[in-house]
Write an enzyme that holds these catalytic residues in place. Structure first.
Site, mmCIF file in Angstrom:
data_model
loop_
_atom_site.group_PDB
_atom_site.id
_atom_site.type_symbol
_atom_site.label_atom_id
_atom_site.label_comp_id
_atom_site.label_asym_id
_atom_site.label_seq_id
_atom_site.Cartn_x
_atom_site.Cartn_y
_atom_site.Cartn_z
ATOM 1 N N ARG A 46 25.808 -43.895 -33.435
ATOM 2 C CA ARG A 46 25.104 -42.614 -33.515
ATOM 3 C C ARG A 46 26.072 -41.530 -33.064
ATOM 4 O O ARG A 46 27.164 -41.799 -32.603
ATOM 5 C CB ARG A 46 23.770 -42.607 -32.743
ATOM 6 C CG ARG A 46 23.640 -43.416 -31.498
ATOM 7 C CD ARG A 46 24.322 -42.920 -30.273
ATOM 8 N NE ARG A 46 24.244 -41.503 -30.090
ATOM 9 C CZ ARG A 46 25.171 -40.803 -29.471
ATOM 10 N NH1 ARG A 46 26.249 -41.399 -28.974
ATOM 11 N NH2 ARG A 46 25.066 -39.503 -29.321
ATOM 12 N N GLY A 47 25.597 -40.278 -33.199
ATOM 13 C CA GLY A 47 26.500 -39.146 -32.953
ATOM 14 C C GLY A 47 27.090 -38.742 -34.296
ATOM 15 O O GLY A 47 27.581 -39.593 -35.054
ATOM 16 N N ALA A 48 27.034 -37.445 -34.599
ATOM 17 C CA ALA A 48 27.328 -36.992 -35.962
ATOM 18 C C ALA A 48 28.712 -37.428 -36.489
ATOM 19 O O ALA A 48 28.798 -38.046 -37.560
ATOM 20 C CB ALA A 48 27.155 -35.477 -36.039
ATOM 21 N N ARG A 81 20.257 -40.974 -42.184
ATOM 22 C CA ARG A 81 19.971 -39.963 -41.154
ATOM 23 C C ARG A 81 20.264 -38.593 -41.760
ATOM 24 O O ARG A 81 21.420 -38.271 -42.049
ATOM 25 C CB ARG A 81 20.806 -40.215 -39.890
ATOM 26 C CG ARG A 81 20.478 -41.562 -39.228
ATOM 27 C CD ARG A 81 20.859 -41.589 -37.767
ATOM 28 N NE ARG A 81 20.003 -40.750 -36.944
ATOM 29 C CZ ARG A 81 20.292 -40.424 -35.680
ATOM 30 N NH1 ARG A 81 21.398 -40.858 -35.132
ATOM 31 N NH2 ARG A 81 19.481 -39.659 -34.983
ATOM 32 N N GLN A 179 20.339 -41.036 -24.487
ATOM 33 C CA GLN A 179 21.782 -41.001 -24.762
ATOM 34 C C GLN A 179 22.566 -40.409 -23.585
ATOM 35 O O GLN A 179 23.740 -40.719 -23.414
ATOM 36 C CB GLN A 179 22.075 -40.182 -26.031
ATOM 37 C CG GLN A 179 21.622 -40.839 -27.318
ATOM 38 C CD GLN A 179 20.244 -40.390 -27.720
ATOM 39 O OE1 GLN A 179 19.395 -40.099 -26.880
ATOM 40 N NE2 GLN A 179 19.987 -40.345 -29.012
ATOM 41 N N ASP A 220 25.021 -31.362 -34.697
ATOM 42 C CA ASP A 220 24.891 -32.252 -35.856
ATOM 43 C C ASP A 220 25.091 -31.515 -37.174
ATOM 44 O O ASP A 220 25.448 -32.115 -38.183
ATOM 45 C CB ASP A 220 23.525 -32.944 -35.845
ATOM 46 C CG ASP A 220 23.511 -34.036 -34.787
ATOM 47 O OD1 ASP A 220 23.378 -33.694 -33.597
ATOM 48 O OD2 ASP A 220 23.693 -35.206 -35.142
ATOM 49 N N ASN A 230 21.051 -29.717 -33.015
ATOM 50 C CA ASN A 230 21.559 -30.723 -32.072
ATOM 51 C C ASN A 230 20.348 -31.446 -31.482
ATOM 52 O O ASN A 230 19.203 -31.117 -31.802
ATOM 53 C CB ASN A 230 22.417 -30.067 -30.984
ATOM 54 C CG ASN A 230 23.169 -31.108 -30.166
ATOM 55 O OD1 ASN A 230 23.793 -32.009 -30.737
ATOM 56 N ND2 ASN A 230 23.122 -31.014 -28.852
ATOM 57 N N LYS A 231 20.619 -32.408 -30.635
ATOM 58 C CA LYS A 231 19.560 -33.249 -30.065
ATOM 59 C C LYS A 231 18.392 -32.418 -29.545
ATOM 60 O O LYS A 231 18.588 -31.370 -28.924
ATOM 61 C CB LYS A 231 20.178 -34.097 -28.945
ATOM 62 C CG LYS A 231 19.237 -35.031 -28.212
ATOM 63 C CD LYS A 231 18.476 -35.957 -29.140
ATOM 64 C CE LYS A 231 19.371 -36.786 -30.044
ATOM 65 N NZ LYS A 231 18.607 -37.375 -31.187
HETATM 66 O O1 MRU Z 1 20.420 -39.023 -32.405
HETATM 67 P P1 MRU Z 1 21.867 -39.023 -32.013
HETATM 68 O O2 MRU Z 1 22.157 -39.768 -30.764
HETATM 69 O O3 MRU Z 1 22.761 -39.421 -33.159
HETATM 70 O O4 MRU Z 1 22.158 -37.481 -31.722
HETATM 71 C C1 MRU Z 1 23.455 -37.099 -31.385
HETATM 72 C C2 MRU Z 1 23.556 -35.683 -30.974
HETATM 73 O O5 MRU Z 1 22.622 -34.921 -31.052
HETATM 74 C C3 MRU Z 1 24.902 -35.215 -30.554
HETATM 75 O O6 MRU Z 1 24.799 -34.177 -29.620
HETATM 76 C C4 MRU Z 1 25.638 -34.688 -31.794
HETATM 77 O O7 MRU Z 1 25.691 -35.668 -32.791
HETATM 78 C C5 MRU Z 1 27.001 -34.244 -31.486
HETATM 79 S S1 MRU Z 1 28.001 -35.613 -31.065
HETATM 80 C C6 MRU Z 1 29.568 -35.188 -31.107
#
Ligand code: MRU
Length: 330
Positions: A46-48, A81, A179, A220, A230-231
């Site tokens: 996970r993470g963009a 996603r 996370q 993201d 973002n999250k």
């Molecule tokens: O749902 P996730 O854990 O994939 O969400 C990730 C985030 O929101 C991060 O802040 C975002 O991807 C930036 S990571 C460099």
């Protein structure tokens, strides 16, 4: 001590299973594009930027399997996603050369190297902004696990510390999947970075009582005017930071920026399984009959952003559109 979220060797994509951290280090070995799509959907990775790179290698596996067209494999991966722009970029980076008879693996490797390099550049560009910020707050995980190496929000922290800055990190736990408390705290603890985990609801109180000098998050998807996804919970942090005159930074590689999207109003926001909200650590806590809503992201208007930390330096929101336009014109 630094972790790598994924690597590819001899037809196998290796993913650190982020659902298992920090209790166990489990590495999943994937040989099929469908397995990669499922790993992205279920947040093994996970993470963009990290899902962008995983998607790129998913395309490599699809080509090796022989039963997928470039378009079909791309659709399968991108649908997993919807919010992270990097996923579409990573997949497209491989789809085009594959469709034109080029080498998918070389394209995926190039994309991975580009993300790692850009995240390091973000660290170098962002470190000076933290020189006078002793206590930094971050939300979710925007570290090496989210980006392959370095991180986005964590990269300036890493570079500033390597240069001798005395930093302390407030880590939002980041419900519902934690996370922050599971992944960001784990990364910081491995490197001996002083930090403390706080519940999401506490961030405002810490900001108001003068215990936060800067907020830094990843993203993201970032629209041309600087509105960004973002999250979930990021929007609240940004509003409270502004209310308390605390600088709010958004760190991201170029694959997160979407110059073709004018603003954040139409950014697709992934809605995940309500069970993630209704349960805690696998145990149901809400009444059986209670429903839930579970948007995984929110969109923060650009007016709350002090600066975007990009691989080429800090960019004020008002300048973002012209910076992106210049990048698009050779
Ligand atoms: O749902 P996730 O854990 O994939 O969400 C990730 C985030 O929101 C991060 O802040 C975002 O991807 C930036 S990571 C460099």
């Amino acid at each position: 001590m630094r972790v790598r979220a994924l690597w590819y060797r001899d037809g196998v994509l290796h993913l650190v299973d982020q659902r298992e951290l920090p209790q166990r280090m489990v590495v999943r070995r994937l040989r099929h594009v469908r397995e990669v799509a499922e790993a992205i959907r279920t947040m093994v990775v996970r993470g963009a930027p990290a899902i962008g790179v995983a998607g790129a290698y998913g395309m490599v596996l699809a080509e090796r399997e022989g039963s997928f067209s470039p378009d079909r494999a791309a659709k399968l991966l991108v649908a997993t996603r919807p919010t992270a722009h990097d996923l579409a970029v990573g997949v497209e980076t491989v789809r085009v050369p594959w469709a034109m008879g080029g080498n998918p693996l070389a394209a995926a490797d190039r994309f991975r190297r580009r993300i790692v390099e850009e995240c390091h550049q973000i660290g170098v560009a962002g470190a000076p902004l933290l020189l006078h910020a002793h206590r930094v707050l971050t939300h979710c995980n925007a570290g090496a696990l989210a980006t392959v190496e370095w991180g986005t929000a964590l990269a300036p922290i890493r570079v500033a510390r390597a240069r001798g800055a005395d930093l302390f990190v407030w880590v939002d736990e980041t419900r519902p999947l934690l996370q922050g408390s599971r992944l960001t705290a784990w990364e910081l603890a491995r490197e001996g970075v002083p930090h403390a985990v706080i519940v999401d609801n506490a961030a405002g109180a810490f900001m108001r009582s003068g215990q936060v000098d800067a907020v830094i998050v990843g993203a993201d998807r970032i629209a041309r005017n600087g509105d960004f996804a973002n999250k979930i919970g990021t929007y609240e942090k940004a509003v409270v930071a502004r209310e308390n005159r605390i600088p709010f930074y958004v760190a991201a590689p170029w694959s997160t920026f979407e110059p073709g999207r004018a603003n954040g109003r139409s950014i697709p926001v992934e809605e995940r399984d309500p069970e993630e909200v209704l349960s805690w650590a696998g145990h149901r806590v809400a009444p059986r009959t209670s429903p839930a809503r579970n948007p995984a992201f929110d969109v923060t208007p650009s007016r709350y952003v002090t600066a975007f930390i990009t691989p080429s330096g800090a960019v004020a929101p008002g300048k973002l559109a012209s910076v992106l336009a210049r990048r698009a014109t050779p």
